[in-house]
Design an enzyme around this catalytic site. Structure first.
Site, PDB file in Angstrom:
ATOM      1  N   TRP A 404       0.825  -1.225   0.000  1.00  0.00           N
ATOM      2  CA  TRP A 404       0.000   0.000   0.000  1.00  0.00           C
ATOM      3  C   TRP A 404       0.849   1.260   0.000  1.00  0.00           C
ATOM      4  O   TRP A 404       0.465   2.269  -0.566  1.00  0.00           O
ATOM      5  CB  TRP A 404      -1.039  -0.029   1.128  1.00  0.00           C
ATOM      6  CG  TRP A 404      -0.704   0.765   2.349  1.00  0.00           C
ATOM      7  CD1 TRP A 404       0.009   0.333   3.405  1.00  0.00           C
ATOM      8  CD2 TRP A 404      -1.085   2.109   2.633  1.00  0.00           C
ATOM      9  NE1 TRP A 404       0.098   1.329   4.339  1.00  0.00           N
ATOM     10  CE2 TRP A 404      -0.570   2.441   3.883  1.00  0.00           C
ATOM     11  CE3 TRP A 404      -1.824   3.072   1.941  1.00  0.00           C
ATOM     12  CZ2 TRP A 404      -0.747   3.672   4.476  1.00  0.00           C
ATOM     13  CZ3 TRP A 404      -2.005   4.315   2.534  1.00  0.00           C
ATOM     14  CH2 TRP A 404      -1.475   4.610   3.784  1.00  0.00           C
ATOM     15  N   ILE A 406       4.485   1.967  -1.084  1.00  0.00           N
ATOM     16  CA  ILE A 406       5.722   1.420  -1.657  1.00  0.00           C
ATOM     17  C   ILE A 406       6.974   2.209  -1.228  1.00  0.00           C
ATOM     18  O   ILE A 406       7.984   1.588  -0.904  1.00  0.00           O
ATOM     19  CB  ILE A 406       5.607   1.290  -3.196  1.00  0.00           C
ATOM     20  CG1 ILE A 406       4.569   0.210  -3.545  1.00  0.00           C
ATOM     21  CG2 ILE A 406       6.947   0.963  -3.856  1.00  0.00           C
ATOM     22  CD1 ILE A 406       4.905  -1.187  -3.084  1.00  0.00           C
ATOM     23  N   PRO A 407       6.947   3.566  -1.168  1.00  0.00           N
ATOM     24  CA  PRO A 407       8.173   4.247  -0.731  1.00  0.00           C
ATOM     25  C   PRO A 407       8.653   3.776   0.644  1.00  0.00           C
ATOM     26  O   PRO A 407       9.838   3.490   0.820  1.00  0.00           O
ATOM     27  CB  PRO A 407       7.765   5.726  -0.704  1.00  0.00           C
ATOM     28  CG  PRO A 407       6.684   5.819  -1.714  1.00  0.00           C
ATOM     29  CD  PRO A 407       5.927   4.535  -1.631  1.00  0.00           C
ATOM     30  N   HIS A 409       7.778   0.914   2.214  1.00  0.00           N
ATOM     31  CA  HIS A 409       8.105  -0.513   2.140  1.00  0.00           C
ATOM     32  C   HIS A 409       9.503  -0.719   1.528  1.00  0.00           C
ATOM     33  O   HIS A 409      10.306  -1.498   2.032  1.00  0.00           O
ATOM     34  CB  HIS A 409       7.033  -1.240   1.332  1.00  0.00           C
ATOM     35  CG  HIS A 409       7.419  -2.645   0.981  1.00  0.00           C
ATOM     36  ND1 HIS A 409       7.531  -3.640   1.927  1.00  0.00           N
ATOM     37  CD2 HIS A 409       7.755  -3.214  -0.212  1.00  0.00           C
ATOM     38  CE1 HIS A 409       7.906  -4.755   1.338  1.00  0.00           C
ATOM     39  NE2 HIS A 409       8.054  -4.534   0.043  1.00  0.00           N
ATOM     40  N   HIS A 442       4.966   5.798  13.963  1.00  0.00           N
ATOM     41  CA  HIS A 442       3.531   6.120  14.023  1.00  0.00           C
ATOM     42  C   HIS A 442       3.209   6.838  15.343  1.00  0.00           C
ATOM     43  O   HIS A 442       2.493   7.823  15.359  1.00  0.00           O
ATOM     44  CB  HIS A 442       2.691   4.844  13.898  1.00  0.00           C
ATOM     45  CG  HIS A 442       2.473   4.430  12.480  1.00  0.00           C
ATOM     46  ND1 HIS A 442       3.382   3.667  11.786  1.00  0.00           N
ATOM     47  CD2 HIS A 442       1.461   4.680  11.620  1.00  0.00           C
ATOM     48  CE1 HIS A 442       2.935   3.468  10.559  1.00  0.00           C
ATOM     49  NE2 HIS A 442       1.774   4.073  10.426  1.00  0.00           N
ATOM     50  N   TYR A 504      -9.643  14.847  24.565  1.00  0.00           N
ATOM     51  CA  TYR A 504     -10.811  15.596  25.048  1.00  0.00           C
ATOM     52  C   TYR A 504     -10.832  15.616  26.577  1.00  0.00           C
ATOM     53  O   TYR A 504     -11.003  16.659  27.200  1.00  0.00           O
ATOM     54  CB  TYR A 504     -12.078  14.925  24.503  1.00  0.00           C
ATOM     55  CG  TYR A 504     -13.364  15.604  24.870  1.00  0.00           C
ATOM     56  CD1 TYR A 504     -13.816  16.723  24.172  1.00  0.00           C
ATOM     57  CD2 TYR A 504     -14.144  15.127  25.924  1.00  0.00           C
ATOM     58  CE1 TYR A 504     -14.995  17.342  24.517  1.00  0.00           C
ATOM     59  CE2 TYR A 504     -15.332  15.736  26.276  1.00  0.00           C
ATOM     60  CZ  TYR A 504     -15.749  16.844  25.556  1.00  0.00           C
ATOM     61  OH  TYR A 504     -16.924  17.461  25.903  1.00  0.00           O
TER      62      TYR A 504
HETATM   63  C1  LIG Z   1       8.383  -6.342   6.951  1.00  0.00           C
HETATM   64  C2  LIG Z   1       8.284  -6.206   5.469  1.00  0.00           C
HETATM   65  C3  LIG Z   1       9.489  -5.430   4.948  1.00  0.00           C
HETATM   66  C4  LIG Z   1       8.268  -7.598   4.875  1.00  0.00           C
HETATM   67  O1  LIG Z   1       8.117  -7.518   3.485  1.00  0.00           O
HETATM   68  P1  LIG Z   1       7.881  -8.843   2.618  1.00  0.00           P
HETATM   69  O2  LIG Z   1       7.745  -8.417   1.206  1.00  0.00           O
HETATM   70  O3  LIG Z   1       6.782  -9.633   3.215  1.00  0.00           O
HETATM   71  O4  LIG Z   1       9.253  -9.587   2.837  1.00  0.00           O
HETATM   72  P2  LIG Z   1       9.758 -10.990   2.244  1.00  0.00           P
HETATM   73  O5  LIG Z   1      10.112 -11.866   3.358  1.00  0.00           O
HETATM   74  O6  LIG Z   1       8.773 -11.494   1.233  1.00  0.00           O
HETATM   75  O7  LIG Z   1      11.125 -10.595   1.509  1.00  0.00           O
HETATM   76  C5  LIG Z   1      11.182  -9.525   0.637  1.00  0.00           C
HETATM   77  C6  LIG Z   1      12.530  -9.468  -0.031  1.00  0.00           C
HETATM   78  O8  LIG Z   1      13.557  -9.543   0.921  1.00  0.00           O
HETATM   79  C7  LIG Z   1      14.664 -10.238   0.369  1.00  0.00           C
HETATM   80  N1  LIG Z   1      15.144 -11.281   1.283  1.00  0.00           N
HETATM   81  C8  LIG Z   1      14.450 -12.315   1.780  1.00  0.00           C
HETATM   82  N2  LIG Z   1      15.247 -13.034   2.575  1.00  0.00           N
HETATM   83  C9  LIG Z   1      16.464 -12.450   2.570  1.00  0.00           C
HETATM   84  C10 LIG Z   1      17.708 -12.732   3.210  1.00  0.00           C
HETATM   85  N3  LIG Z   1      17.864 -13.756   4.012  1.00  0.00           N
HETATM   86  N4  LIG Z   1      18.718 -11.904   2.960  1.00  0.00           N
HETATM   87  C11 LIG Z   1      18.596 -10.862   2.141  1.00  0.00           C
HETATM   88  N5  LIG Z   1      17.445 -10.544   1.514  1.00  0.00           N
HETATM   89  C12 LIG Z   1      16.395 -11.319   1.736  1.00  0.00           C
HETATM   90  C13 LIG Z   1      14.249 -10.825  -0.917  1.00  0.00           C
HETATM   91  O9  LIG Z   1      14.873 -10.095  -1.934  1.00  0.00           O
HETATM   92  C14 LIG Z   1      12.761 -10.623  -0.981  1.00  0.00           C
HETATM   93  O10 LIG Z   1      12.406 -10.234  -2.253  1.00  0.00           O
HETATM   94  P3  LIG Z   1      11.673 -11.274  -3.226  1.00  0.00           P
HETATM   95  O11 LIG Z   1      10.235 -11.221  -2.783  1.00  0.00           O
HETATM   96  O12 LIG Z   1      11.908 -10.689  -4.563  1.00  0.00           O
HETATM   97  O13 LIG Z   1      12.307 -12.611  -3.003  1.00  0.00           O
HETATM   98  C15 LIG Z   1       6.969  -5.496   5.012  1.00  0.00           C
HETATM   99  O14 LIG Z   1       5.875  -6.144   5.543  1.00  0.00           O
HETATM  100  C16 LIG Z   1       6.936  -4.037   5.433  1.00  0.00           C
HETATM  101  O15 LIG Z   1       7.435  -3.189   4.709  1.00  0.00           O
HETATM  102  N6  LIG Z   1       6.318  -3.747   6.598  1.00  0.00           N
HETATM  103  C17 LIG Z   1       6.251  -2.433   7.171  1.00  0.00           C
HETATM  104  C18 LIG Z   1       5.430  -1.539   6.349  1.00  0.00           C
HETATM  105  C19 LIG Z   1       5.103  -0.284   7.069  1.00  0.00           C
HETATM  106  O16 LIG Z   1       5.306  -0.110   8.231  1.00  0.00           O
HETATM  107  N7  LIG Z   1       4.524   0.628   6.359  1.00  0.00           N
HETATM  108  C20 LIG Z   1       4.102   1.846   6.945  1.00  0.00           C
HETATM  109  C21 LIG Z   1       3.179   2.487   6.041  1.00  0.00           C
HETATM  110  S1  LIG Z   1       2.415   3.853   6.779  1.00  0.00           S
END
Ligand SMILES: CC(C)(COP(=O)(O)OP(=O)(O)OC[C@H]1O[C@@H](n2cnc3c(N)ncnc32)[C@H](O)[C@@H]1OP(=O)(O)O)[C@@H](O)C(=O)NCCC(=O)NCCS
Length: 512
Positions: A404, A406-407, A409, A442, A504
């Site tokens: 949701w 991307i920046p 994440h 947050h 409040y």
């Molecule tokens: C925690 C978080 C980063 C997890 O993301 P995710 O996409 O579920 O993570 P994944 O475990 O699938 O891994 C993602 C990437 O990490 C990398 N990765 C996985 N294991 C790894 C390892 N052991 N070493 C290095 N890189 C690794 C891979 O490149 C993977 O990419 P791929 O999907 O192309 O294989 C995500 O849920 C997040 O960003 N959460 C917080 C968001 C937030 O707080 N947003 C606020 C908005 S207001």
């Protein structure tokens, strides 16, 4: 797909009737609709049609007429058989065994019902409260005194931190300070960047909560950007050192003067990127992750830019209007049930607030992640426009958080999640650490401006971990998607009401 397959048999039947009948069995109106081409086809196949003088052609026509007569007889028989039996072995459309999947009409019905029920709510709100929308009042949310602009002054001061980061990086690139000294200087810079504005917001009485959120929001973005800037430049130095060991002097990283933000887009290599223009381009670019050479769009599309600008202005007004007219009175009416701890009324108020809150959040999503970010990106010719993915199809909570925003994440993955995973930390611990960091920010963005520490935002963010586990373990497909939507629709108003109630009570209820 279902739509098309449903239509096919009907179309075939209709075509057959219009081509074979010597006398028109189709009503006049249908003829009119069929157009010239179809009428021509019928005419061409009429037996005894003497337009051609050639004998061969006449022979063919006779043969064709015979065929038509035969097929007419066959079809007549079929029609009689059809009349005798009118049932087929088949399932009802709504039973799952029928394989029917085309629910487009139902979706339209949902939209119509949604519009109608909201129109009723809108009218009820207008009759009850009159018009509450007041654009001037918005200014008072940012400023208490028209001669004092504390939030803006705070934002201007943030420039010092950008300069500090740039000069530290320049000295590191020249080798005049060691890597550990540089890391220490960055650490001091980034810590001050978070502590200084929060101390200012907490101590300045002229700072309003909304002004505080604005200033701290800018500082948080700056923190994430400068952290990324530090990391990427450090990676570049590491690469330079490893290359220097393997390559000859003539092949080592050449420095190019042109960097991000320059009029002519050229490839830049470290340390050619350590310029004011480059760092300021990154500060305003719609990303939190630094790169030496951002992908750039070839030109500014004026019509695209104007459309995004129009959306930004219109949706901003709509958001303000909806908050003032719909959300504020609902929140104000919720205070009594919360003070009396009347649970059924609290529940009713919370569900009532869920509708405007969710609508406002959706509009905010579009306004920020689509209109505003695309506007800035277009203006800066910033090429990567992936600001969000299809989070609305999320079947798990983790998919939602990864798609949701991307920046954020991307920053979490690149500068926090992956570095700690590389150190051998397990996935769940790394994920918990990311959510912990996110929960901290947050809370920082809510508690400091409100000047009260209640940890509702922190707990809301941390609750995502057990929720993610529960949804992925017990719910699949549409059920998972519904669970994500419910958590969004219900979770946010709960947090809003908690904070508003506490604020409040703290400020408006006389303490005994
Ligand atoms: C925690 C978080 C980063 C997890 O993301 P995710 O996409 O579920 O993570 P994944 O475990 O699938 O891994 C993602 C990437 O990490 C990398 N990765 C996985 N294991 C790894 C390892 N052991 N070493 C290095 N890189 C690794 C891979 O490149 C993977 O990419 P791929 O999907 O192309 O294989 C995500 O849920 C997040 O960003 N959460 C917080 C968001 C937030 O707080 N947003 C606020 C908005 S207001």
């Amino acid at each position: 797909m279902g739509d098309r397959s449903d239509r096919v048999p009907m179309m075939t039947r209709r075509t057959r009737r219009s081509t074979i009948g010597p006398t028109p069995a189709v009503p006049h109106s249908q003829h009119a609709n069929s157009g010239c081409k179809q009428q021509g086809t019928v005419g061409d196949k009429q037996p005894g049609y003497t337009r051609h003088s050639n004998g061969k052609v006449k022979e063919e026509e006779k043969q064709e007429a015979d065929e038509t007569v035969t097929s007419t007889t066959r079809n007549e028989k079929n029609r009689i058989t059809e009349r005798l039996s009118c049932h087929v072995l088949q399932e009802s459309l709504l039973s799952s065994a029928s394989g029917y999947r085309n629910y487009r009409g139902i979706l339209n019905w949902c939209v119509v019902m949604l519009v109608l029920s909201n129109a009723r709510l809108f009218l009820e709100n207008l009759i009850k409260y009159g018009i509450l929308v007041d654009p001037i009042q918005v200014v008072s949310l940012f400023l208490k005194d028209p001669y004092s602009w504390p939030a803006l002054c705070l934002v201007i001061v943030s420039n010092t931190f950008i300069m500090a980061a740039l000069y530290t990086e320049r000295r590191l690139s020249l080798g005049t300070i060691s890597e550990s000294t540089g890391t220490f200087l960055h650490f001091v810079n980034l810590t001050t960047l978070l502590c200084f504005p929060s101390a200012t917001v907490l101590t300045l009485t002229s700072m309003t909560p909304v002004g505080g959120v604005f200033a701290l929001g800018v500082y948080t973005i700056l923190f994430l950007k400068l952290y990324s800037y530090k990391d990427v430049n450090m990676w570049c130095r590491e690469m330079r050192h490893s290359r220097a060991r393997t390559l000859t002097r003539s092949h080592s990283c050449p420095s190019v003067a042109r960097s991000n933000g320059s009029a002519v887009h050229s490839h830049v290599t470290y340390p050619g990127n350590l310029t004011h223009r480059d760092i300021y381009y990154f500060m305003v670019a719609p990303t939190l992750c630094y790169e030496l050479n951002f992908p750039r769009s070839p030109r500014i599309r004026k019509s695209f830019l104007l459309r995004r600008l129009f959306e930004m202005l219109f949706l901003m007004q709509l958001l303000i209007g909806l908050v003032q007219q719909w959300m504020v009175p609902t929140i104000q009416n919720s205070m009594k049930p919360f003070q009396d701890m009347d649970f059924s009324r609290m529940m009713e108020r919370m569900l009532k607030l869920a509708v405007p809150n969710h609508l406002i959040w959706l509009i905010f999503f579009y306004w920020f992640f689509h209109s505003s970010m695309n506007f800035v990106a277009e203006l800066l010719q910033f090429g990567d426009r992936e600001f969000y993915r299809d989070w609305w199809n999320s079947e798990t909570v983790t998919y939602f958080w990864s798609n949701w925003n991307i920046p954020v994440h991307k920053w979490c993955l690149r500068h926090f999640y992956q570095p700690i995973m590389r150190r051998g930390v397990s996935k769940w611990v790394a994920r918990t650490a990311v959510f912990l960091l996110s929960a901290f920010f947050h809370e920082y963005l809510v508690s400091v401006p409100l000047k009260m520490f209640r940890l509702w935002a922190f707990m809301g963010m941390m609750a995502q971990i057990p929720l993610a586990w529960f949804v992925s373990r017990f719910l699949r497909g549409n059920y998972g998607n519904a669970a994500v939507w419910i958590s969004l629709i219900i979770g946010q108003p709960v947090a809003v009401l908690m904070y508003f109630h506490d604020y409040y009570v703290l400020h408006y209820v006389p303490q005994s």
